[in-house]
Design a protein around this motif. Structure first.
Motif, mmCIF file in Angstrom:
data_model
loop_
_atom_site.group_PDB
_atom_site.id
_atom_site.type_symbol
_atom_site.label_atom_id
_atom_site.label_comp_id
_atom_site.label_asym_id
_atom_site.label_seq_id
_atom_site.Cartn_x
_atom_site.Cartn_y
_atom_site.Cartn_z
ATOM 1 N N LEU A 181 -1.233 10.661 5.021
ATOM 2 C CA LEU A 181 -1.909 9.493 5.593
ATOM 3 C C LEU A 181 -2.235 8.469 4.511
ATOM 4 C CD1 LEU A 181 -4.358 11.180 8.152
ATOM 5 C CD2 LEU A 181 -2.320 9.828 8.673
ATOM 6 N N ARG A 182 -2.721 8.952 3.364
ATOM 7 C CA ARG A 182 -3.051 8.034 2.273
ATOM 8 C C ARG A 182 -1.791 7.353 1.746
ATOM 9 N NH1 ARG A 182 -6.773 12.886 0.664
ATOM 10 N NH2 ARG A 182 -8.785 12.157 1.463
ATOM 11 N N ALA A 183 -0.724 8.136 1.591
ATOM 12 C CA ALA A 183 0.538 7.553 1.125
ATOM 13 C C ALA A 183 1.062 6.526 2.126
ATOM 14 C CB ALA A 183 1.570 8.654 0.904
ATOM 15 N N ALA A 184 0.920 6.814 3.415
ATOM 16 C CA ALA A 184 1.385 5.884 4.445
ATOM 17 C C ALA A 184 0.640 4.555 4.366
ATOM 18 C CB ALA A 184 1.211 6.502 5.827
ATOM 19 N N GLU A 185 -0.663 4.615 4.108
ATOM 20 C CA GLU A 185 -1.438 3.387 3.972
ATOM 21 C C GLU A 185 -0.943 2.562 2.783
ATOM 22 O OE1 GLU A 185 -3.819 2.024 5.955
ATOM 23 O OE2 GLU A 185 -3.229 3.637 7.334
ATOM 24 N N LEU A 186 -0.558 3.248 1.719
ATOM 25 C CA LEU A 186 -0.028 2.542 0.548
ATOM 26 C C LEU A 186 1.322 1.915 0.854
ATOM 27 C CD1 LEU A 186 -0.894 5.151 -2.241
ATOM 28 C CD2 LEU A 186 -2.132 3.041 -1.718
ATOM 29 N N LEU A 187 2.159 2.629 1.591
ATOM 30 C CA LEU A 187 3.495 2.131 1.902
ATOM 31 C C LEU A 187 3.447 0.848 2.732
ATOM 32 C CD1 LEU A 187 5.343 5.474 2.703
ATOM 33 C CD2 LEU A 187 5.673 4.012 0.714
ATOM 34 N N LYS A 188 2.380 0.655 3.480
ATOM 35 C CA LYS A 188 2.238 -0.562 4.282
ATOM 36 C C LYS A 188 2.220 -1.813 3.413
ATOM 37 C CE LYS A 188 -0.493 1.469 8.071
ATOM 38 N NZ LYS A 188 -1.832 1.435 8.731
ATOM 39 N N LEU A 189 1.888 -1.651 2.131
ATOM 40 C CA LEU A 189 1.750 -2.803 1.241
ATOM 41 C C LEU A 189 3.094 -3.305 0.720
ATOM 42 C CD1 LEU A 189 -1.418 -1.598 -0.659
ATOM 43 C CD2 LEU A 189 -1.285 -3.341 1.114
ATOM 44 N N GLY A 190 4.162 -2.554 0.971
ATOM 45 C CA GLY A 190 5.495 -3.065 0.696
ATOM 46 C C GLY A 190 5.982 -3.016 -0.736
ATOM 47 N N PHE A 191 5.437 -2.125 -1.557
ATOM 48 C CA PHE A 191 5.978 -1.985 -2.908
ATOM 49 C C PHE A 191 7.339 -1.269 -2.827
ATOM 50 C CE2 PHE A 191 3.348 1.704 -2.078
ATOM 51 C CZ PHE A 191 4.108 2.761 -2.545
ATOM 52 N N PRO A 192 8.197 -1.368 -3.853
ATOM 53 C CA PRO A 192 9.571 -0.838 -3.774
ATOM 54 C C PRO A 192 9.636 0.680 -3.930
ATOM 55 C CG PRO A 192 9.189 -1.800 -5.921
ATOM 56 C CD PRO A 192 7.957 -2.108 -5.109
ATOM 57 N N VAL A 193 9.277 1.401 -2.864
ATOM 58 C CA VAL A 193 9.158 2.853 -2.942
ATOM 59 C C VAL A 193 10.495 3.529 -3.243
ATOM 60 C CG1 VAL A 193 9.411 3.156 -0.443
ATOM 61 C CG2 VAL A 193 8.228 4.898 -1.792
ATOM 62 N N ALA A 194 11.597 3.037 -2.669
ATOM 63 C CA ALA A 194 12.902 3.664 -2.914
ATOM 64 C C ALA A 194 13.275 3.554 -4.392
ATOM 65 C CB ALA A 194 13.968 3.016 -2.039
ATOM 66 N N ARG A 195 13.045 2.392 -4.974
ATOM 67 C CA ARG A 195 13.344 2.206 -6.397
ATOM 68 C C ARG A 195 12.466 3.105 -7.256
ATOM 69 N NH1 ARG A 195 11.259 -0.802 -10.613
ATOM 70 N NH2 ARG A 195 12.797 -1.365 -12.249
#
Length: 328
Positions: A181-195
């Motif tokens: 859940l915490r990681a999901a909230e961070l992913l909402k911010l749109g940083f380049p997670v795949a990279r």
């Protein structure tokens, strides 16, 4: 997402951060992704609050974490020009793991500890240790939700790296639904997670593979097939022109072997002194096993430093491990 005791400690920490103007943050020796990510995220947030912040590390930052926002500000020597109102130890279970920065515990006005290791040694004025959290980065995430700050892409990147690395990319037993859940909230911010994941897990210098090849030559497996181990001597690292960071992750290879419950990695620090890393797969509490040798950590990942000859140390660990496995 925390109990009454933790809520009280979080509140006390918020008060400490609100009062302090000059703050130093320091991680442990041989810094990893959680240590660096949590420290940098908290420091960047504190700067939003107008605090003067300095980042310390007892050892240089591994090259693989060079992309983290703010990481180039991390200092390995004490900045004498910064009188400290507050010293924050991040992801550090015992004072000795602060290395030479341990001396700041007596020089700072106040000391705060943010940690998540079971069996840690309590120190500092505010000791916030939450073993139920998978990473120190999770603790910092919750702390930031209580502060007048905005979690931007830079902070989110640091927090994600902290959580991802200390959970083995969300694969280890310490990963909870709260972690996701915490990681999901961070992913909402749109940083380049795949990279970021490619940089963490899919890009290594050639020398790291050469070190792995040398370590695989030392692979051993117990007769029962439940314990596997590898080792690395300083002379081997020197011959390859490698450093300590190039052995990162090697412990996972013996652990991968089908049937193996416990993996051990013996890394020579100096003559007759070895760091022993322990990883279990399903049920063995390696924190308990490491504690028998003066170390500690988590139920599935722990470590210690032991003096002696390599073969003697291997024998002692194998004997203790097989006894623990039999008892389990």
């Amino acid at each position: 997402m925390f109990d009454h005791r933790e809520k009280h400690l979080f509140t006390a920490l918020v008060d400490e951060l609100s009062r302090a103007g000059k703050i130093a943050l320091c991680g442990h020796v041989m810094p990893d992704g959680d240590c660096l990510g949590a420290m940098l995220a908290l420091g960047l947030a504190l700067r939003q609050m107008g605090k003067r912040v300095v980042f310390y590390s007892p050892d240089p930052v591994p090259e693989m974490y060079g992309f983290l926002p703010g990481v180039h500000e991390v200092q390995v020597e004490i900045n004498e020009q910064l009188p400290l109102e507050l010293f924050i130890s991040v992801d550090c279970s015992v004072p000795d793991r602060l290395g030479h920065f341990k001396e700041l515990l007596d020089r700072a006005g106040r000391v705060v500890v943010i940690d998540h290791h079971a069996g840690s040694v309590a120190f500092g004025n505010v000791y916030l240790n939450c073993p139920a959290f998978a990473a120190a980065g999770e603790i910092v995430y919750e702390l930031l939700t209580m502060l007048p700050v905005v979690i931007d892409k830079d902070i989110a990147t640091c927090l994600y790296v902290a959580m991802a690395t200390d959970t083995g990319s969300f694969r280890y037993d310490n990963t909870s639904y709260r972690t996701h859940l915490r990681a999901a909230e961070l992913l909402k911010l749109g940083f380049p997670v795949a990279r970021i994941n490619k940089l963490l897990y899919e890009e290594k210098p050639l020398i790291s593979l050469q070190v792995l090849g040398a370590a695989l030559q030392t692979l051993g497996i117990s007769k029962c097939g439940r314990v596997a181990w590898m080792s690395m001597q300083r002379a081997t690292l020197h011959s390859l022109n490698a450093t300590d960071e190039h052995v990162d992750g090697i412990i996972n290879y013996p652990r991968m072997i089908r049937g193996v419950e416990l993996a051990l990695f013996f890394r020579e620090l100096e003559d007759e002194k070895y760091k022993v890393s322990l990883r279990s797969k399903y049920y063995l509490d390696v924190n308990k096993l490491a504690a028998c040798f003066g170390g500690g950590g988590h139920p599935r990942a722990a470590g210690c430093v032991v003096n002696g000859k390599l073969e003697d140390i291997k024998s002692r660990f194998l004997e203790a491990a097989l006894k623990e496995l039999k008892d389990e």
